[in-house]
Design a protein around this motif. Structure first.
Motif, mmCIF file in Angstrom:
data_model
loop_
_atom_site.group_PDB
_atom_site.id
_atom_site.type_symbol
_atom_site.label_atom_id
_atom_site.label_comp_id
_atom_site.label_asym_id
_atom_site.label_seq_id
_atom_site.Cartn_x
_atom_site.Cartn_y
_atom_site.Cartn_z
ATOM 1 N N ASP A 1 0.623 -1.699 -0.334
ATOM 2 C CA ASP A 1 -0.018 0.116 0.218
ATOM 3 C C ASP A 1 0.742 1.411 -0.225
ATOM 4 O O ASP A 1 0.371 2.465 0.056
ATOM 5 N N SER B 1 1.956 6.748 -2.743
ATOM 6 C CA SER B 1 0.403 6.595 -2.844
ATOM 7 C C SER B 1 0.516 5.023 -3.518
ATOM 8 O O SER B 1 -0.851 4.873 -3.466
ATOM 9 N N GLU B 2 1.360 4.649 -3.829
ATOM 10 C CA GLU B 2 0.995 3.250 -4.513
ATOM 11 C C GLU B 2 2.487 1.818 -3.980
ATOM 12 O O GLU B 2 3.286 2.135 -3.414
ATOM 13 N N THR B 3 2.158 0.805 -4.178
ATOM 14 C CA THR B 3 3.684 -0.136 -3.956
ATOM 15 C C THR B 3 4.705 0.430 -4.482
ATOM 16 O O THR B 3 4.964 0.951 -5.539
ATOM 17 N N SER C 1 8.500 3.739 -6.373
ATOM 18 C CA SER C 1 6.870 3.849 -5.869
ATOM 19 C C SER C 1 6.533 3.635 -7.581
ATOM 20 O O SER C 1 6.860 4.233 -8.785
ATOM 21 N N LYS C 2 5.206 2.738 -7.419
ATOM 22 C CA LYS C 2 4.382 2.993 -8.743
ATOM 23 C C LYS C 2 3.694 4.418 -9.033
ATOM 24 O O LYS C 2 3.299 4.450 -9.784
ATOM 25 N N ASP C 3 4.637 5.445 -7.747
ATOM 26 C CA ASP C 3 3.690 6.504 -8.000
ATOM 27 C C ASP C 3 4.324 7.224 -8.312
ATOM 28 O O ASP C 3 3.215 8.458 -8.502
#
Length: 325
Positions: A167, A188-190, A207-209
């Motif tokens: 998360d 905010s993402e993985t 991160s993926k964000d």
């Protein structure tokens, strides 16, 4: 900066890592094989063969005598680095997504996947380098909750383990007592990667964000933020210049719809302190999954979804670079 192209894998790379001396490069991929290379010329030393699934993670001890790998075949394996002989196998209910030796080489951490009703866990095993036989019983087991851990690393003096979660949050664990010390929302993402600075005092996450961040280890306080225009799969820090290197790109499932330039498959260089992007290195034809920097800062390696490892040695111009602020 002309890279050496290492063509030893037939499927996407999952992790590249240098040993402590920087003379050897370890690579893990989805083709069930882990490889060992000389970092100065890209010659392959050999392979570690035996896994029955994708090899997700790899690491070596400080003396480069032992190598540990984690795989999708629900095992982690210990290998003799010089001969490639398998010494020990640890079995788990699910895949092993991250492995790492402690700074004193006495322990190794292993992060397992959450699958088929089995919870994600962070296992710590004691390593006895004097014998091939290792204990099958972990000295500690941490159960990340409420969300699974995707990556983990040892903090300074091996006192703590830092874990990044699905998360986007971070948790600091006192692993000897199997309890969490601090928790913070980081992304905010993985969280896709977590790499510690050499003394363990701070670390970088990706991160993926579309961001990467620096955090202080003891408090998990955010220090710096690096923004990109695509998902970031990996982030590393350079020891000689105040730079960080980020890698990522368009999701692998969408790669066939774009050119390599539109896919944003470059390695991106940012100033560690001022957070500005200062350069890019092109070459890969798929998303960059993993980046590692040679410990003395002479260069870096990147592994991609295209199955290639690009080994870069920096030109003299790189070491003469001064950031104009």
């Amino acid at each position: 900066m002309i890279p050496i192209l290492l063509q030893g894998h037939t499927r996407p790379l999952t992790q590249v890592k240098f040993n402590a001396d920087g003379d050897l490069l370890m690579t893990a991929a989805k083709d069930k094989v882990a490889s060992l290379w000389y970092s100065h010329n890209g010659e392959r030393v050999g392979t570690f063969t035996g896994h029955q699934g994708s090899v997700w993670s790899i690491d070596s001890n400080k003396s480069s005598t032992l190598v540990v790998t984690g795989s999708a075949d629900n095992t982690a394996r210990l290998w003799h680095a010089e001969t490639g002989r398998m010494l020990h196998t640890w079995e788990f209910p699910t895949a092993v997504k991250r492995v790492e030796f402690s700074h004193d080489d006495r322990y190794v951490l292993m992060v397992t996947e959450e699958r088929m009703g089995h919870k994600c866990a962070i296992y710590v095993f004691a390593i006895d380098s004097s014998t091939p036989e290792q204990s099958a019983e972990p000295v500690a087991v941490i159960w990340p909750s409420p969300v699974k851990a995707t990556v983990a690393a040892w903090g300074y003096l091996d006192k703590y383990i830092v874990a990044g979660h699905d998360d986007g949050s971070l948790t600091l664990y006192d692993w000897r007592y199997e309890k969490d010390v601090a928790h913070t929302p980081a992304h905010s993402e993985t969280i896709t990667d977590l790499q510690m600075w050499k003394d363990g005092s701070y670390f970088i996450t990706s991160s993926k964000d579309k961001t990467a961040r620096l955090f202080e280890t003891r408090t998990l306080n955010p220090l710096k933020l690096y923004k990109a225009d695509t998902g970031i799969n990996t982030a590393a820090m350079t020891p000689t210049q105040d730079l960080v290197i980020l890698g990522g790109g368009q999701a692998a499932s969408e790669v066939t719809t774009t050119s390599s330039r539109q896919g944003k498959f470059e390695s991106r260089f940012y100033h560690k302190v001022f957070e500005d992007e200062v350069g890019r290195s092109k070459g890969h034809f798929g998303p960059i999954n993993t980046i590692a920097v040679i410990p003395d800062g002479r260069g870096f390696a990147s592994g991609s979804e295209d199955g290639y490892v690009r080994l870069h040695h920096f030109d003299p111009d790189y070491f003469a670079f001064k950031y104009d602020y």
